[in-house]
Design a protein around this motif. Structure first.
Motif, PDB file in Angstrom:
ATOM      1  N   VAL A 126       0.826  -1.203   0.000  1.00  0.00           N
ATOM      2  CA  VAL A 126       0.000   0.000   0.000  1.00  0.00           C
ATOM      3  C   VAL A 126       0.865   1.260   0.000  1.00  0.00           C
ATOM      4  N   GLY A 127       1.986   1.222   0.738  1.00  0.00           N
ATOM      5  CA  GLY A 127       2.886   2.368   0.759  1.00  0.00           C
ATOM      6  C   GLY A 127       3.448   2.679  -0.615  1.00  0.00           C
ATOM      7  N   ASN A 128       3.764   1.643  -1.402  1.00  0.00           N
ATOM      8  CA  ASN A 128       4.254   1.841  -2.781  1.00  0.00           C
ATOM      9  C   ASN A 128       3.143   2.352  -3.693  1.00  0.00           C
ATOM     10  N   ALA A 129       1.906   1.970  -3.397  1.00  0.00           N
ATOM     11  CA  ALA A 129       0.781   2.343  -4.259  1.00  0.00           C
ATOM     12  C   ALA A 129       0.411   3.811  -4.125  1.00  0.00           C
ATOM     13  N   ARG A 130       0.706   4.407  -2.980  1.00  0.00           N
ATOM     14  CA  ARG A 130       0.319   5.803  -2.782  1.00  0.00           C
ATOM     15  C   ARG A 130       0.959   6.739  -3.813  1.00  0.00           C
ATOM     16  N   GLU A 145       2.292   3.967  13.256  1.00  0.00           N
ATOM     17  CA  GLU A 145       3.646   3.473  12.994  1.00  0.00           C
ATOM     18  C   GLU A 145       3.846   3.375  11.499  1.00  0.00           C
ATOM     19  N   LYS A 146       5.020   3.801  11.013  1.00  0.00           N
ATOM     20  CA  LYS A 146       5.295   3.755   9.577  1.00  0.00           C
ATOM     21  C   LYS A 146       5.195   2.332   9.059  1.00  0.00           C
ATOM     22  N   MET A 147       4.510   2.175   7.911  1.00  0.00           N
ATOM     23  CA  MET A 147       4.448   0.877   7.261  1.00  0.00           C
ATOM     24  C   MET A 147       5.827   0.546   6.688  1.00  0.00           C
ATOM     25  N   ALA A 148       6.380  -0.597   7.083  1.00  0.00           N
ATOM     26  CA  ALA A 148       7.709  -0.989   6.613  1.00  0.00           C
ATOM     27  C   ALA A 148       7.901  -2.483   6.824  1.00  0.00           C
ATOM     28  N   LYS A 149       8.706  -3.076   5.942  1.00  0.00           N
ATOM     29  CA  LYS A 149       8.970  -4.507   6.065  1.00  0.00           C
ATOM     30  C   LYS A 149       9.589  -4.842   7.422  1.00  0.00           C
ATOM     31  N   GLY A 193       7.057  -5.396   9.963  1.00  0.00           N
ATOM     32  CA  GLY A 193       6.172  -6.542   9.762  1.00  0.00           C
ATOM     33  C   GLY A 193       4.722  -6.149   9.562  1.00  0.00           C
ATOM     34  N   ASN A 194       4.487  -4.915   9.099  1.00  0.00           N
ATOM     35  CA  ASN A 194       3.100  -4.442   8.944  1.00  0.00           C
ATOM     36  C   ASN A 194       2.785  -4.067   7.503  1.00  0.00           C
ATOM     37  N   ILE A 195       3.328  -4.843   6.587  1.00  0.00           N
ATOM     38  CA  ILE A 195       3.146  -4.575   5.160  1.00  0.00           C
ATOM     39  C   ILE A 195       1.843  -5.195   4.655  1.00  0.00           C
ATOM     40  N   GLN A 220       0.882  14.469   3.629  1.00  0.00           N
ATOM     41  CA  GLN A 220       0.645  14.102   5.024  1.00  0.00           C
ATOM     42  C   GLN A 220       0.650  12.588   5.211  1.00  0.00           C
ATOM     43  N   PRO A 221       0.960  12.107   6.426  1.00  0.00           N
ATOM     44  CA  PRO A 221       0.838  10.666   6.673  1.00  0.00           C
ATOM     45  C   PRO A 221      -0.616  10.222   6.566  1.00  0.00           C
ATOM     46  N   LEU A 222      -0.825   8.988   6.143  1.00  0.00           N
ATOM     47  CA  LEU A 222      -2.168   8.429   6.014  1.00  0.00           C
ATOM     48  C   LEU A 222      -2.238   7.163   6.859  1.00  0.00           C
ATOM     49  N   ASP A 223      -3.101   7.169   7.875  1.00  0.00           N
ATOM     50  CA  ASP A 223      -3.218   6.002   8.751  1.00  0.00           C
ATOM     51  C   ASP A 223      -4.153   4.987   8.110  1.00  0.00           C
ATOM     52  N   TRP A 224      -3.660   3.777   7.925  1.00  0.00           N
ATOM     53  CA  TRP A 224      -4.370   2.736   7.193  1.00  0.00           C
ATOM     54  C   TRP A 224      -5.136   1.839   8.158  1.00  0.00           C
ATOM     55  N   ASN A 225      -6.427   1.627   7.886  1.00  0.00           N
ATOM     56  CA  ASN A 225      -7.236   0.764   8.743  1.00  0.00           C
ATOM     57  C   ASN A 225      -8.456   0.271   7.978  1.00  0.00           C
ATOM     58  N   ASP A 226      -9.100  -0.747   8.520  1.00  0.00           N
ATOM     59  CA  ASP A 226     -10.274  -1.339   7.865  1.00  0.00           C
ATOM     60  C   ASP A 226     -11.435  -0.352   7.765  1.00  0.00           C
ATOM     61  N   LYS A 227     -11.561   0.518   8.758  1.00  0.00           N
ATOM     62  CA  LYS A 227     -12.658   1.486   8.752  1.00  0.00           C
ATOM     63  C   LYS A 227     -12.566   2.395   7.526  1.00  0.00           C
ATOM     64  N   LEU A 228     -11.353   2.848   7.214  1.00  0.00           N
ATOM     65  CA  LEU A 228     -11.153   3.701   6.044  1.00  0.00           C
ATOM     66  C   LEU A 228     -11.585   2.983   4.774  1.00  0.00           C
ATOM     67  N   MET A 229     -11.172   1.716   4.638  1.00  0.00           N
ATOM     68  CA  MET A 229     -11.518   0.952   3.448  1.00  0.00           C
ATOM     69  C   MET A 229     -13.020   0.741   3.328  1.00  0.00           C
ATOM     70  N   ASP A 230     -13.657   0.421   4.434  1.00  0.00           N
ATOM     71  CA  ASP A 230     -15.106   0.176   4.412  1.00  0.00           C
ATOM     72  C   ASP A 230     -15.877   1.453   4.065  1.00  0.00           C
ATOM     73  N   GLU A 231     -15.415   2.580   4.593  1.00  0.00           N
ATOM     74  CA  GLU A 231     -16.071   3.860   4.281  1.00  0.00           C
ATOM     75  C   GLU A 231     -15.950   4.196   2.802  1.00  0.00           C
ATOM     76  N   CYS A 232     -14.761   3.976   2.252  1.00  0.00           N
ATOM     77  CA  CYS A 232     -14.551   4.262   0.825  1.00  0.00           C
ATOM     78  C   CYS A 232     -15.356   3.310  -0.047  1.00  0.00           C
ATOM     79  N   ASN A 233     -15.482   2.072   0.390  1.00  0.00           N
ATOM     80  CA  ASN A 233     -16.277   1.092  -0.354  1.00  0.00           C
ATOM     81  C   ASN A 233     -17.747   1.506  -0.383  1.00  0.00           C
ATOM     82  N   ARG A 234     -18.266   1.945   0.755  1.00  0.00           N
ATOM     83  CA  ARG A 234     -19.663   2.389   0.823  1.00  0.00           C
ATOM     84  C   ARG A 234     -19.878   3.642  -0.028  1.00  0.00           C
ATOM     85  N   THR A 235     -18.900   4.548   0.008  1.00  0.00           N
ATOM     86  CA  THR A 235     -19.014   5.776  -0.780  1.00  0.00           C
ATOM     87  C   THR A 235     -19.117   5.467  -2.269  1.00  0.00           C
TER      88      THR A 235
END
Length: 422
Positions: free
Chosen positions: A39-43, A266-270, A273-275, A301-316
């Motif tokens: 996801v970090g590479n995709a941004r 926390e920064k996403m990084a290999k 272990g949070n890739i 700006q930093p973007l905090d990644w979580n399931d809530k964000l994905m679900d909101e965007c999916n509903r939108t």
């Protein structure tokens, strides 16, 4: 309408003034192809795609170059671990990268040069740096002399001691100064390498982008883009070697960098272990959902990644597709609607505009729906038909046995809470 960008080099927002109004030239650092992108590479893929789309709306021609690093120590290590050839690893990974970019509705760049296909251009630049006294030979290596570059550290704002203490500055006996960096390194027999005047070897990481950007965009171009983590040492070193090889010309006029993806801040990084790899999202979400999520915060700006964000965007997007209409004619987007994008590529501001256009479209005319659909499509959203969107949604409605059991337990708990003894 004036277009403004935050320039990392000057550390301020500036009016964008192109070198040539008839051809805007932009270079973005692409993937090192030893593993699937996350996801970090995709941004940056998505953010710089939106930037290019906007530039193409403003100017008659835009030349966009995004490189592929297919020679690197990480690639050699990964191929050895996999017990496969380097060529097999890079070809397979390049194909996967291309598939991921397509799934995110990222348009292909005008040029996508591979490092291994531009070794001669790198060797030519290295030779110039040696002749100019900006580089030296030592123990089979060619190294850039940082002290020969005036204003080294201007981009990152760091002094030499901070750079040496920072990440990825290799202190070695063959260097005259600790901050000097490798332009060419020796390869052992049987390792990946090319014959050169400096011996059998392979290029350092930084020289490839300087050589390829010059080939496709010239000695000076408009915008250089990349992730925040590339400011130092990669982009700092690109500036040094390119300017010294070309009589200290400015190289790129504007430098833009996207912020990190974080997980619980926390920064996403290999190493953490949070890739989250893009390919792992396909079973749950359409690529447009990831695209909207990655545009939901300003790119710097930093973007905090979580399931809530994905679900909101999916509903939108599910809601927005109810107003989708195919547009087969040219529908102009009002300048006032585009205003946020002209303001340092403010994608959250433009998403707010899309919400307003949707509100108007759902109660409005066919023309209102066409304007809304066109505005979405401009940034790579609503880029499939309604049938394609619904088809993907149906494929992903199938619950696993574990999902069903979990839902049953949740229902039981809710029933007990609502109707149990009081």
């Amino acid at each position: 309408m004036d277009f403004e960008l935050f320039n990392t080099y000057s550390n301020k927002t500036e009016l964008f003034i192109p070198l040539d109004d008839n051809d805007i030239r932009i270079y973005a650092c692409g993937p090192t192809v030893y593993d699937y992108i996350h996801v970090g590479n995709a941004r940056p893929l998505i953010i710089f795609d939106v930037l290019v789309r906007l530039l193409k709306l403003i100017y008659p021609k835009v030349t966009y170059v995004r490189n592929i690093t297919d020679v690197d120590d990480k690639i050699i290590v990964q191929a050895n671990q996999n017990k496969e050839s380097i060529n097999n690893l890079t070809e397979r990974t390049i194909k996967a990268f291309s598939d991921d970019a397509d799934a995110l509705f990222v348009k292909k760049p005008d040029f996508e040069p591979r490092a291994t296909e531009h070794i001669q251009e790198m060797l030519k630049m290295i030779k110039v740096l040696l002749e100019n006294g900006n580089a030296y030979l030592s123990d089979g290596h060619v190294l850039f002399s940082v002290s020969s570059m005036p204003n080294y550290g201007k981009l990152s704002g760091m002094n030499l001691n901070e750079m040496i203490d920072g990440a990825r500055v290799e202190v070695s006996d063959y260097k005259k100064e600790p901050a000097d960096f490798v332009l060419w390194k020796p390869s052992k027999t049987g390792e990946l390498g090319w014959h050169s005047d400096f011996g059998f070897g392979r290029p350092g990481w930084h020289i490839e982008c300087s050589a390829m950007s010059e080939k496709y965009l010239g000695k000076q171009f408009d915008i250089h883009a990349g992730g925040l983590d590339l400011i130092f040492p990669h982009h700092e070193n690109e500036i040094a070697q390119s300017r010294c090889a070309n009589n200290n010309k400015s190289f790129s006029n504007y430098w833009i960098h996207n912020g990190f993806i974080t997980i619980a801040n926390e920064k996403m990084a290999k190493s953490q272990g949070n890739i989250f790899k893009i390919k792992d999202f396909y079973q749950r979400y359409n690529g447009q959902v990831l695209r909207l999520a990655l545009m939901s915060t300003h790119y710097s700006q930093p973007l905090d990644w979580n399931d809530k964000l994905m679900d909101e965007c999916n509903r939108t997007l599910d809601k927005w597709y109810n107003c989708f209409v195919p547009v087969n004619k040219k529908v102009l987007i009002e300048d006032n609607d585009l205003k946020p994008l002209y303001d340092d590529l403010n994608t959250p501001g433009f998403i707010a505009v899309l919400h307003k256009l949707f509100d108007k479209a759902k109660e409005g005319t066919l023309e209102d729906k066409e304007i809304f659909s066109t505005a979405c499509k401009f940034v790579g959203l609503l880029d499939q038909s309604k049938d394609e969107w619904d088809s993907f949604k149906k494929q992903n409605l199938k619950l696993s046995e574990d999902d069903i059991l979990k839902k049953i337990e949740e229902t039981k708990d809710q029933f007990s809470e609502d109707f149990g003894e009081k």
